[in-house]
Design an enzyme around this catalytic site. Structure first.
Site, PDB file in Angstrom:
ATOM      1  N   CYS A   1      40.043  37.431  46.538  1.00  0.00           N
ATOM      2  CA  CYS A   1      39.676  38.846  46.676  1.00  0.00           C
ATOM      3  C   CYS A   1      38.246  39.113  46.254  1.00  0.00           C
ATOM      4  O   CYS A   1      37.585  40.014  46.790  1.00  0.00           O
ATOM      5  CB  CYS A   1      40.644  39.712  45.872  1.00  0.00           C
ATOM      6  SG  CYS A   1      40.730  39.286  44.120  1.00  0.00           S
TER       7      CYS A   1
ATOM      8  N   GLU B   1      44.865  46.674  43.709  1.00  0.00           N
ATOM      9  CA  GLU B   1      43.671  45.857  43.908  1.00  0.00           C
ATOM     10  C   GLU B   1      43.700  45.395  45.352  1.00  0.00           C
ATOM     11  O   GLU B   1      44.577  44.621  45.746  1.00  0.00           O
ATOM     12  CB  GLU B   1      43.654  44.672  42.939  1.00  0.00           C
ATOM     13  CG  GLU B   1      42.263  44.063  42.839  1.00  0.00           C
ATOM     14  CD  GLU B   1      42.220  42.629  43.284  1.00  0.00           C
ATOM     15  OE1 GLU B   1      42.094  42.411  44.510  1.00  0.00           O
ATOM     16  OE2 GLU B   1      42.313  41.743  42.422  1.00  0.00           O
TER      17      GLU B   1
ATOM     18  N   GLY C   1      46.808  43.310  47.339  1.00  0.00           N
ATOM     19  CA  GLY C   1      46.947  42.960  48.741  1.00  0.00           C
ATOM     20  C   GLY C   1      45.983  43.744  49.607  1.00  0.00           C
ATOM     21  O   GLY C   1      44.899  44.133  49.168  1.00  0.00           O
TER      22      GLY C   1
ATOM     23  N   LYS D   1      58.174  41.090  43.152  1.00  0.00           N
ATOM     24  CA  LYS D   1      58.349  40.570  44.513  1.00  0.00           C
ATOM     25  C   LYS D   1      57.104  39.760  44.869  1.00  0.00           C
ATOM     26  O   LYS D   1      56.101  40.290  45.330  1.00  0.00           O
ATOM     27  CB  LYS D   1      58.550  41.687  45.538  1.00  0.00           C
ATOM     28  CG  LYS D   1      59.017  41.144  46.904  1.00  0.00           C
ATOM     29  CD  LYS D   1      58.732  42.062  48.047  1.00  0.00           C
ATOM     30  CE  LYS D   1      57.351  41.833  48.625  1.00  0.00           C
ATOM     31  NZ  LYS D   1      57.186  40.487  49.262  1.00  0.00           N
ATOM     32  N   PRO D   2      57.165  38.436  44.689  1.00  0.00           N
ATOM     33  CA  PRO D   2      56.035  37.602  45.090  1.00  0.00           C
ATOM     34  C   PRO D   2      55.983  37.497  46.615  1.00  0.00           C
ATOM     35  O   PRO D   2      56.968  37.753  47.313  1.00  0.00           O
ATOM     36  CB  PRO D   2      56.357  36.236  44.459  1.00  0.00           C
ATOM     37  CG  PRO D   2      57.477  36.503  43.481  1.00  0.00           C
ATOM     38  CD  PRO D   2      58.216  37.680  44.010  1.00  0.00           C
TER      39      PRO D   2
ATOM     40  N   TRP E   1      49.785  35.962  48.016  1.00  0.00           N
ATOM     41  CA  TRP E   1      49.938  34.517  48.153  1.00  0.00           C
ATOM     42  C   TRP E   1      48.700  33.736  47.738  1.00  0.00           C
ATOM     43  O   TRP E   1      48.783  32.533  47.496  1.00  0.00           O
ATOM     44  CB  TRP E   1      50.265  34.154  49.607  1.00  0.00           C
ATOM     45  CG  TRP E   1      49.353  34.799  50.622  1.00  0.00           C
ATOM     46  CD1 TRP E   1      49.601  35.919  51.350  1.00  0.00           C
ATOM     47  CD2 TRP E   1      48.034  34.361  51.000  1.00  0.00           C
ATOM     48  NE1 TRP E   1      48.518  36.213  52.162  1.00  0.00           N
ATOM     49  CE2 TRP E   1      47.552  35.273  51.973  1.00  0.00           C
ATOM     50  CE3 TRP E   1      47.215  33.286  50.614  1.00  0.00           C
ATOM     51  CZ2 TRP E   1      46.293  35.148  52.566  1.00  0.00           C
ATOM     52  CZ3 TRP E   1      45.960  33.162  51.195  1.00  0.00           C
ATOM     53  CH2 TRP E   1      45.515  34.089  52.168  1.00  0.00           C
ATOM     54  N   ASN E   2      47.534  34.377  47.684  1.00  0.00           N
ATOM     55  CA  ASN E   2      46.308  33.590  47.556  1.00  0.00           C
ATOM     56  C   ASN E   2      46.138  32.963  46.172  1.00  0.00           C
ATOM     57  O   ASN E   2      45.565  31.892  46.046  1.00  0.00           O
ATOM     58  CB  ASN E   2      45.084  34.428  47.931  1.00  0.00           C
ATOM     59  CG  ASN E   2      44.904  35.637  47.043  1.00  0.00           C
ATOM     60  OD1 ASN E   2      45.872  36.247  46.588  1.00  0.00           O
ATOM     61  ND2 ASN E   2      43.665  36.002  46.796  1.00  0.00           N
TER      62      ASN E   2
ATOM     63  N   GLU F   1      37.017  42.416  56.678  1.00  0.00           N
ATOM     64  CA  GLU F   1      37.241  41.313  55.741  1.00  0.00           C
ATOM     65  C   GLU F   1      37.784  40.104  56.491  1.00  0.00           C
ATOM     66  O   GLU F   1      38.794  40.190  57.182  1.00  0.00           O
ATOM     67  CB  GLU F   1      38.216  41.743  54.650  1.00  0.00           C
ATOM     68  CG  GLU F   1      38.419  40.706  53.569  1.00  0.00           C
ATOM     69  CD  GLU F   1      39.355  41.182  52.468  1.00  0.00           C
ATOM     70  OE1 GLU F   1      39.222  40.690  51.334  1.00  0.00           O
ATOM     71  OE2 GLU F   1      40.209  42.041  52.749  1.00  0.00           O
TER      72      GLU F   1
END
Length: 538
Positions: free
Chosen positions: A309, A275, A253, A202-203, A178-179, A407
């Site tokens: 990220c 990633e 993700g 698949k967003p 989503w970012n 994180e």
């Protein structure tokens, strides 16, 4: 920090149906949302609500996909892929160049939608169409370099001809976050299409519309509609269904989810690129340009409210410049404008959700309760929007605090003073992540030498993250628990291909000839090996 509040009232005239097309009151023509959501493969009659983080307003009711819908999407994609793979590389590249122009022509529309869905500042939303356009142009212009059949050395010079072909894997499953909802939905899929594959995407559920607009632009650019299928639903259900059917999986993700996907792909013996998370370090060396480093640190830490990220969460500063740097960094941070408008004037927007706000708040409160010093920020800002949090700088963060190693993925950064550069590198390499790093120094050669000792997939010199991320010819990805595989460059397209070696043998065969015994054949081959070494052959 100055603030801008959301603008009230409808942005356009015309009918609005909040239940079925709530964005009509946001300046989008009636039917806009329905046009996009009709691209989702769904027969369930189930929907999930989608809200804007800017003010909590409803954006859409997103149709949900079942396992049968995912199967249907793959059937369509496989049929389209067979025809698409027969098209020439030049035809596929031409579609990417048309996409490049479409994105630039419609970037205001794209940016508006990204802002509504993600809550980010407009200048950070602008990065997304820019990055996708760069990606499309790069792969279109370098298509033959990556995909043409290549000659290789044969075992017998002049008599063994070897060629390596690049064949598409088939249908690629892409699960995007989503970012960065537009660029992450598209940038990994463009080289897959160029290589002759189809995509089932698949967003993330929180930012479906930006991804669906990308799918619409692909069709307008000339890609067959069935070549890019979109499904929607929970990752535990729909994501698993994709992994069970895909020929390759690309995921961006969390590290936790990435481990599960890697395991599922391994069980099917298919490849994947992941990633994942990061706790990225920035090093400000003793000879750094302090003003430039402070400006870069603001972007490194607070772009997209820290929900990036490759953004920085740990900042190591040399003793010699520490006090000057901190003064300039805090000053620049406190001068930032926060706002929930679609205007260009905002320096930072909102977090995406209540969950992100809870994580950021918990990390900051935990650090302060255990003795960390708050240099600026540290508060939620409900006066701006439901999920706003001030850009926050902490000092004195220790290993017992949650934000030391975990994180945060928000606008929070911890400052650390260092005396010795080798010690700073060792501290930067602590933990299990290794995605991105930044080094500020006036001596570029020395900084590049230090970069070789930093365990990150990308390292930026005198820049936060843009230099590597926007240089599409270079690979981007993580070491250690920050992932596996790379996007961008040749690695970013070759991951979607199978290499096929084709060797044509002339005159001689690899067996005794002319009545030669096996023993004599062995001696002759051994002599040839020795000769080839003397001649300098590989």
């Amino acid at each position: 920090m100055s603030s801008q509040h959301p603008e009230g009232g409808p942005l356009t005239d015309g009918p609005a149906d909040p239940e079925h097309d709530p964005t009509a009151s946001y300046g989008l023509e009636p039917g806009y949302v329905r046009r996009l959501t009709d691209r989702i493969v769904s027969t369930t009659r189930e929907t999930a609500p989608l809200h804007s983080p800017l003010g909590g307003q409803p954006l859409a009711h997103v149709p949900q996909s079942s396992d049968d819908d995912v199967a249907r999407a793959f059937e369509r994609a496989r049929r389209a892929q067979q025809e698409w793979a027969r098209r020439s590389i030049d035809e596929r590249a031409a579609a990417l160049l048309r996409l490049h122009d479409l994105i630039l022509d419609r970037q205001d529309e794209i940016i508006d939608l990204i802002c509504w869905e993600s809550g980010k500042a407009r200048k950070h939303a602008f990065d997304e169409p820019l990055h996708v356009a760069l990606t499309a142009r790069y792969y279109a212009r370098t298509a033959h370099e990556h995909l043409d059949t290549r000659r290789k050395l044969g075992v017998v010079p002049g008599l063994t001809r070897v060629e390596v072909n690049r064949l598409p894997k088939g249908v690629v499953g892409i699960i995007s976050p989503w970012n960065y909802p537009f660029t992450m939905a598209l940038c990994d899929g463009l080289p897959a299409l160029l290589a002759g594959n189809a995509v089932v995407a698949k967003p993330d559920a929180q930012t479906m519309l930006s991804a669906l607009l990308g799918a619409e632009l692909l069709e307008e650019a000339g890609f067959p509609r069935d070549l890019w299928q979109v499904v929607a639903g929970p990752g535990s259900k729909v994501g698993t269904s994709i992994i069970q059917r895909a020929d390759y999986v690309c995921f961006t993700g969390s590290t936790t989810t990435g481990r599960l996907i890697a395991t599922q792909c391994a069980e099917r013996l298919i490849g994947c690129s992941l990633e994942l998370g990061g706790k990225n370090p920035m090093l400000v060396l003793r000879d750094a340009d302090v003003e430039r480093a402070a400006e870069g640190a603001v972007r490194a830490s607070f772009s997209n409210a820290g929900q990036l990220c490759v953004s920085m969460e740990r900042l190591f500063v040399a003793d010699q410049v520490y006090d000057r740097f901190v003064e300039r960094f805090v000053s620049r941070t406190e001068a930032m404008t926060l706002g929930a408008t679609l205007d260009w004037g905002n320096d930072m927007g909102s977090l995406i959700s209540a969950d992100q706000l809870e994580t950021v708040t918990r990390h900051v409160e935990d650090a302060v309760a255990k003795g960390a010093r708050l240099l600026t920020g540290g508060r939620a800002r409900p006066d701006l929007g439901p999920y706003f949090f001030e850009p926050t700088i902490l000092e004195g963060v220790t290993p017992d605090m949650a934000c030391f190693g975990d994180e945060t993925f928000g606008p929070v950064i911890a400052l650390y003073r260092f005396h010795d550069e080798a010690d700073a590198v060792a501290r930067a390499n602590e933990g299990s992540y290794g995605l991105n790093a930044s080094i500020y120094s006036r001596d570029g050669a020395r900084a590049r030498t230090i970069a070789r000792h930093v365990l990150c997939g990308t390292v930026n010199i005198n820049e936060a993250f843009g230099a590597t991320f926007a240089s599409i010819d270079s690979p981007m990805g993580g070491m250690r628990e920050s992932g596996m595989g790379r996007r961008q460059g040749s690695e970013g397209i070759h991951r979607y291909t199978e290499s096929q070696s084709v060797a044509t043998q002339r005159l001689i065969r690899f067996a005794p000839m002319l009545g030669m015994s096996d023993e004599t054949y062995g001696k002759v081959m051994t002599a040839q090996l020795r000769l080839m070494k003397k001649l300098g052959r590989a």
